[in-house]
Each structure stands twice: as structure tokens, then as C-alpha cells.
Design a protein around this motif. Structure first.
Motif, PDB file in Angstrom:
ATOM      1  N   GLY A 166      -8.684 -15.544   7.768  1.00  0.00           N
ATOM      2  CA  GLY A 166      -9.412 -16.761   7.432  1.00  0.00           C
ATOM      3  C   GLY A 166     -10.878 -16.752   7.809  1.00  0.00           C
ATOM      4  O   GLY A 166     -11.438 -17.797   8.111  1.00  0.00           O
ATOM      5  N   SER A 167     -11.525 -15.600   7.762  1.00  0.00           N
ATOM      6  CA  SER A 167     -12.949 -15.537   8.116  1.00  0.00           C
ATOM      7  C   SER A 167     -13.809 -16.301   7.115  1.00  0.00           C
ATOM      8  O   SER A 167     -14.883 -16.776   7.459  1.00  0.00           O
ATOM      9  N   GLY A 168     -13.358 -16.390   5.876  1.00  0.00           N
ATOM     10  CA  GLY A 168     -14.069 -17.141   4.851  1.00  0.00           C
ATOM     11  C   GLY A 168     -15.185 -16.385   4.162  1.00  0.00           C
ATOM     12  O   GLY A 168     -15.868 -16.946   3.306  1.00  0.00           O
ATOM     13  N   ALA A 169     -15.398 -15.131   4.510  1.00  0.00           N
ATOM     14  CA  ALA A 169     -16.480 -14.360   3.899  1.00  0.00           C
ATOM     15  C   ALA A 169     -16.333 -14.282   2.381  1.00  0.00           C
ATOM     16  O   ALA A 169     -17.320 -14.401   1.652  1.00  0.00           O
ATOM     17  N   CYS A 170     -15.127 -14.101   1.899  1.00  0.00           N
ATOM     18  CA  CYS A 170     -14.909 -14.000   0.452  1.00  0.00           C
ATOM     19  C   CYS A 170     -15.234 -15.317  -0.252  1.00  0.00           C
ATOM     20  O   CYS A 170     -15.940 -15.341  -1.259  1.00  0.00           O
ATOM     21  N   GLU A 175     -15.914  -5.833  -5.249  1.00  0.00           N
ATOM     22  CA  GLU A 175     -15.818  -4.618  -4.433  1.00  0.00           C
ATOM     23  C   GLU A 175     -16.553  -4.804  -3.105  1.00  0.00           C
ATOM     24  O   GLU A 175     -16.059  -4.404  -2.056  1.00  0.00           O
ATOM     25  N   ASP A 176     -17.730  -5.416  -3.156  1.00  0.00           N
ATOM     26  CA  ASP A 176     -18.507  -5.654  -1.934  1.00  0.00           C
ATOM     27  C   ASP A 176     -17.785  -6.614  -0.995  1.00  0.00           C
ATOM     28  O   ASP A 176     -17.733  -6.388   0.216  1.00  0.00           O
ATOM     29  N   VAL A 177     -17.218  -7.677  -1.556  1.00  0.00           N
ATOM     30  CA  VAL A 177     -16.475  -8.638  -0.735  1.00  0.00           C
ATOM     31  C   VAL A 177     -15.251  -7.967  -0.115  1.00  0.00           C
ATOM     32  O   VAL A 177     -14.967  -8.152   1.073  1.00  0.00           O
ATOM     33  N   ALA A 178     -14.531  -7.177  -0.899  1.00  0.00           N
ATOM     34  CA  ALA A 178     -13.339  -6.493  -0.383  1.00  0.00           C
ATOM     35  C   ALA A 178     -13.712  -5.523   0.735  1.00  0.00           C
ATOM     36  O   ALA A 178     -13.024  -5.454   1.762  1.00  0.00           O
ATOM     37  N   ALA A 179     -14.808  -4.802   0.561  1.00  0.00           N
ATOM     38  CA  ALA A 179     -15.248  -3.857   1.588  1.00  0.00           C
ATOM     39  C   ALA A 179     -15.693  -4.575   2.857  1.00  0.00           C
ATOM     40  O   ALA A 179     -15.556  -4.049   3.956  1.00  0.00           O
ATOM     41  N   GLY A 180     -16.191  -5.807   2.701  1.00  0.00           N
ATOM     42  CA  GLY A 180     -16.662  -6.572   3.852  1.00  0.00           C
ATOM     43  C   GLY A 180     -15.601  -7.407   4.533  1.00  0.00           C
ATOM     44  O   GLY A 180     -15.864  -8.010   5.583  1.00  0.00           O
ATOM     45  N   CYS A 181     -14.411  -7.442   3.972  1.00  0.00           N
ATOM     46  CA  CYS A 181     -13.325  -8.212   4.593  1.00  0.00           C
ATOM     47  C   CYS A 181     -13.003  -7.586   5.957  1.00  0.00           C
ATOM     48  O   CYS A 181     -12.714  -6.384   6.029  1.00  0.00           O
ATOM     49  N   PRO A 182     -13.040  -8.376   7.031  1.00  0.00           N
ATOM     50  CA  PRO A 182     -12.841  -7.793   8.355  1.00  0.00           C
ATOM     51  C   PRO A 182     -11.467  -7.160   8.583  1.00  0.00           C
ATOM     52  O   PRO A 182     -11.318  -6.321   9.468  1.00  0.00           O
ATOM     53  N   VAL A 183     -10.477  -7.544   7.789  1.00  0.00           N
ATOM     54  CA  VAL A 183      -9.134  -6.972   7.961  1.00  0.00           C
ATOM     55  C   VAL A 183      -8.645  -6.258   6.700  1.00  0.00           C
ATOM     56  O   VAL A 183      -7.472  -5.915   6.590  1.00  0.00           O
ATOM     57  N   LEU A 184      -9.565  -6.044   5.748  1.00  0.00           N
ATOM     58  CA  LEU A 184      -9.256  -5.339   4.497  1.00  0.00           C
ATOM     59  C   LEU A 184      -8.052  -5.934   3.774  1.00  0.00           C
ATOM     60  O   LEU A 184      -7.155  -5.223   3.329  1.00  0.00           O
ATOM     61  N   ALA A 185      -8.060  -7.251   3.633  1.00  0.00           N
ATOM     62  CA  ALA A 185      -6.956  -7.957   2.969  1.00  0.00           C
ATOM     63  C   ALA A 185      -7.132  -8.025   1.450  1.00  0.00           C
ATOM     64  O   ALA A 185      -6.239  -8.505   0.762  1.00  0.00           O
TER      65      ALA A 185
END
Length: 66
Positions: A12-16, A49-59
Motif C-alpha cells: 500500500g505504498s501508493g506509488a502506482c 513498466e516504470d511504475v512496476a520497476a519502482g514498486c517497493p515489493v515488486l507486486a
């Protein structure tokens, strides 16, 4: 392409949702990822792709259609 996501892994970091609110949101109850557009257009690929790469837990990941 199709967005794959693992809600159990999501923290739930919310970055995406912050980066691509037209594609992602957060569940009001637990804050985990909600995918609003599971099959977005190719014009969104690089951003996803950028959002997925930046996901802290690679979800998040992208699966190409066959």
C-alpha cells in the motif's frame, strides 16, 4: 498487454496510484493496489513498466498478450 498484480504482496505504498491514477488506485479499506484498467493501451507501456520497476515489493508486472 495485461497488468498482473499481487494484492497479497502489496504494502500500500501508493506509488502506482500517485504516478498513474488513470490506471491504478488504492483500496479504501486496506490501501492495497486496485487496477482500474487491466488491459491498457500500448501508449501506457513505458509508464507502467516504470511504475512496476519502482514498486517497493515488486507486486506489479506486465504480461504480453499472445
Amino acid at each position: 498487454m495485461r497488468i498482473r498484480y499481487d494484492r497479497e504482496r502489496c504494502v500500500g505504498s501508493g506509488a502506482c496510484a500517485f504516478t498513474l491514477p488513470e490506471i491504478f488506485d488504492q483500496d479504501e479499506d486496506d490501501g492495497r493496489v486496485l487496477v482500474l484498467v487491466e488491459r491498457p493501451g500500448a501508449e501506457h507501456r513505458k509508464a507502467i513498466e516504470d511504475v512496476a520497476a519502482g514498486c517497493p515489493v515488486l507486486a506489479l508486472s506486465i504480461e504480453d498478450d499472445q
